[in-house]
Design a protein around this motif. Structure first.
Motif, PDB file in Angstrom:
ATOM      1  N   SER A  35       7.201  10.046  -3.396  1.00 48.12           N
ATOM      2  CA  SER A  35       7.078   8.728  -4.023  1.00 48.12           C
ATOM      3  C   SER A  35       8.325   7.882  -3.763  1.00 48.12           C
ATOM      4  O   SER A  35       8.227   6.696  -3.419  1.00 48.12           O
ATOM      5  CB  SER A  35       6.846   8.881  -5.527  1.00 48.12           C
ATOM      6  OG  SER A  35       6.834   7.625  -6.171  1.00 48.12           O
ATOM      7  N   ALA A  81       0.822  -1.211   0.000  1.00 45.27           N
ATOM      8  CA  ALA A  81       0.000   0.000   0.000  1.00 45.27           C
ATOM      9  C   ALA A  81       0.858   1.263   0.000  1.00 45.27           C
ATOM     10  O   ALA A  81       0.452   2.294  -0.556  1.00 45.27           O
ATOM     11  CB  ALA A  81      -0.940  -0.016   1.206  1.00 45.27           C
ATOM     12  N   ARG A 106       2.647   6.078  -5.744  1.00 41.77           N
ATOM     13  CA  ARG A 106       2.456   6.147  -7.193  1.00 41.77           C
ATOM     14  C   ARG A 106       1.332   7.100  -7.602  1.00 41.77           C
ATOM     15  O   ARG A 106       1.133   7.353  -8.792  1.00 41.77           O
ATOM     16  CB  ARG A 106       2.159   4.754  -7.754  1.00 41.77           C
ATOM     17  CG  ARG A 106       3.343   3.801  -7.693  1.00 41.77           C
ATOM     18  CD  ARG A 106       4.482   4.274  -8.598  1.00 41.77           C
ATOM     19  NE  ARG A 106       5.649   3.418  -8.491  1.00 41.77           N
ATOM     20  CZ  ARG A 106       6.614   3.551  -7.598  1.00 41.77           C
ATOM     21  NH1 ARG A 106       6.554   4.548  -6.716  1.00 41.77           N
ATOM     22  NH2 ARG A 106       7.642   2.741  -7.568  1.00 41.77           N
ATOM     23  N   PRO A 130      -5.396   3.536  -0.369  1.00 45.24           N
ATOM     24  CA  PRO A 130      -4.084   3.062   0.086  1.00 45.24           C
ATOM     25  C   PRO A 130      -3.807   3.392   1.547  1.00 45.24           C
ATOM     26  O   PRO A 130      -3.152   2.607   2.247  1.00 45.24           O
ATOM     27  CB  PRO A 130      -3.099   3.778  -0.848  1.00 45.24           C
ATOM     28  CG  PRO A 130      -3.845   4.913  -1.442  1.00 45.24           C
ATOM     29  CD  PRO A 130      -5.268   4.469  -1.496  1.00 45.24           C
ATOM     30  N   TRP A 172       1.705   1.839  -3.521  1.00 46.67           N
ATOM     31  CA  TRP A 172       0.469   2.346  -4.148  1.00 46.67           C
ATOM     32  C   TRP A 172       0.286   3.829  -3.845  1.00 46.67           C
ATOM     33  O   TRP A 172       0.035   4.638  -4.746  1.00 46.67           O
ATOM     34  CB  TRP A 172      -0.697   1.520  -3.631  1.00 46.67           C
ATOM     35  CG  TRP A 172      -2.057   1.884  -4.151  1.00 46.67           C
ATOM     36  CD1 TRP A 172      -2.369   2.749  -5.166  1.00 46.67           C
ATOM     37  CD2 TRP A 172      -3.309   1.386  -3.665  1.00 46.67           C
ATOM     38  NE1 TRP A 172      -3.725   2.823  -5.342  1.00 46.67           N
ATOM     39  CE2 TRP A 172      -4.334   1.996  -4.444  1.00 46.67           C
ATOM     40  CE3 TRP A 172      -3.663   0.492  -2.660  1.00 46.67           C
ATOM     41  CZ2 TRP A 172      -5.684   1.726  -4.233  1.00 46.67           C
ATOM     42  CZ3 TRP A 172      -5.010   0.224  -2.451  1.00 46.67           C
ATOM     43  CH2 TRP A 172      -6.000   0.838  -3.231  1.00 46.67           C
TER      44      TRP A 172
END
Length: 512
Positions: A470, A332, A338, A351, A335
């Motif tokens: 990220s 997660a 992203r 997420p 995720w």
């Protein structure tokens, strides 16, 4: 009444932590302060809390659990009240550190006093309720803080913790009886001093390094001093007749595995309690109340998933359940990292909820495991070590992750330097100016970063932050996966004995 008083204190401690993170951007806008000073709003509390927890436990055994609890919660309420009139960021950081010391006394004294008030199944239910109240404070702290900031400003956040602290004091004081440990040994002051010095030196070095540079002589000196303090602490504890931390417990394989769990949840869950509110308010531009409501997706699962984890151990070992949760959180995290810079708030909730559910599985088991994997007569020391690992680890994790995010943001801006330098307003931008802008951006001060880089669009800076976030999320996911693998290895079932986690943890010996 004693249970209600201690549970009131248990609500206010995590509330103070999570609410402080929501309040940080508002404090920065209201009274200023550099990125490092703003980081200390949270880190000062966690550092003093973690480094003093075991000392507070020793003091409560020797001088009385009631006395330490009442002194701790009264001091906590007083420091919270003083925070409402703090004139500048320096006073806020100092008072937050003092608040953490008081919180350590309240938690250690209150938990020990509660253990004396109840026996058997009633004790199990009391401590279950205590754990639930921690989850309530963690889950609803951001919402309460967001609403208070919008309605009355950031000082109202600390006023609310002062009020709850006074309520806890008034509920418990008339009813809590005084108890001591008649066989308590001398307090290990050399161990306490060396341990606290190691944590403080290392944390200061980590927080100051992005601004001063990792090769700065002062930063190197701090790291060397922290290493010497650690070596001194280990030497002191190995020779002490009454050590603050009994290092021989680390001979137990499964005890090492239990320490992996709070470390893992620090990096996949706890650090997000600080990073996400700063991002939501400072970078994405959401109001504090909306940010607090969004944080429910992350924190809400802590209200029910720990109980689910206990039920799952009927079908799988605690190590497997914990590792599965950590792997879920790691996936997660990738995720979440992203999601694009223009992602809607709703897109982030799924997420975040998955991270909270995954982290909730080991969260619900690790307290019971901390005493069930060592011989019964050593359960008290095991609990103290586990609590210190959890709280001190959270402070160190926050410092390291904050420094990492600042470094990643700086790297993203440096990568964009050729295009920035072509702007008329940025001819030959210097490294120090860029580093200062990166630090401000990493702490959620988008307007301050844009002011240091005139001519650069705020949307461009936000994109650099999201790219850095990220990369950070990927790094946190890697750490979480490694911790999950270590958990599987160290918490694998013993051939001769099986640790059974129920509503009442069953202490039993484990293989070395």
């Amino acid at each position: 009444m004693v249970l209600l008083g201690v549970c009131s204190a248990a609500v206010v401690l995590p509330l103070s932590f999570s609410a402080g993170a929501i309040a940080t951007p508002a404090i920065g806008r209201a009274i200023g302060g550099g990125p490092v000073a703003l980081n200390w709003i949270t880190n000062a509390f966690m550092l003093s809390f973690g480094s003093c927890l075991m000392a507070a436990g020793a003091l409560s055994d020797q001088f009385g659990r009631r006395r330490v609890f009442l002194a701790g919660i009264a001091a906590f309420a007083l420091f919270s009240l003083l925070l409402t009139i703090a004139p500048d960021i320096v006073w806020i950081d100092v008072l937050r550190g003092a608040q953490g010391i008081a919180a350590a006394g309240a938690l250690a004294g209150g938990s020990a006093a509660l253990a004396q008030e109840f026996d058997g199944h009633a004790q199990t239910r009391a401590f279950s309720l205590l754990g639930t109240t921690f989850g309530v404070g963690l889950a609803f702290g951001p919402v309460l803080a967001g609403g208070l900031i919008e309605a009355a400003g950031w000082r109202a956040v600390f006023a609310s913790t002062a009020v709850i602290g006074v309520i806890a004091l008034l509920l418990a004081a008339p009813w809590m009886r005084e108890t001591r440990n008649p066989s308590a040994g001398r307090i290990d002051w050399p161990g306490i001093v060396s341990f606290t010095a190691m944590l403080c030196l290392f944390t200061v070095a980590i927080l100051e390094a992005p601004a001063r540079g990792w090769s700065d002589p002062a930063i190197r000196a701090l790291f060397v001093a922290a290493a010497f303090a650690l070596a001194a602490f280990v030497a002191i504890e190995r020779r002490s007749a009454h050590p603050m931390l009994d290092l021989s417990l680390f001979r137990y394989r499964r005890f090492i595995g239990v320490q992996m769990l709070p470390i893992a949840t620090c990096y996949c869950f706890v650090v997000l309690l600080v990073l996400l509110p700063i991002r939501f308010v400072g970078i994405d531009g959401h109001t504090p109340l909306i940010s607090g409501l969004m944080m429910l997706a992350l924190c809400g699962p802590m209200l029910f998933v720990p109980s689910l984890a206990v039920w799952l151990t009927r079908h799988a070992s605690p190590g497997v359940v914990s590792a599965a949760g950590l792997l879920m959180s790691a996936a997660a995290l990738v995720w979440l990292g992203r999601l694009p810079a223009d992602a809607t708030p709703f897109a982030m909730l799924a997420p975040m909820a998955a991270i909270g559910i995954g982290a909730g599985l080991p969260w619900g088991l690790m307290d019971g495991l901390s005493v069930s994997v060592v011989p019964k007569e050593r359960a008290g020391m095991a609990t103290g070590i586990f609590s210190t690992t959890r709280v001190a680890g959270e402070g160190l994790a926050l410092a390291m992750v904050s420094a990492a995010l600042s470094a990643l943001v700086s790297a993203r801006l440096r990568a964009a330097l050729p295009s920035l330098s072509s702007l008329p307003s940025l001819p030959g931008i210097d490294r120090d100016r860029l580093a200062a802008a990166a630090q401000q951006l990493a702490t959620g001060d988008l307007a301050g970063a844009a002011a240091r880089l005139p001519g650069v669009r705020a949307a461009f800076l936000r994109e650099q932050y999201v790219d850095a976030f990220s990369l950070l999320a990927d790094g946190l996911a890697i750490v979480t996966v490694l911790a999950a693998l270590a958990t599987l290895h160290y918490l694998r079932p013993d051939p001769q004995t099986a640790t059974r986690i129920t509503n009442a943890p069953v202490p039993e010996a484990a293989d070395r």
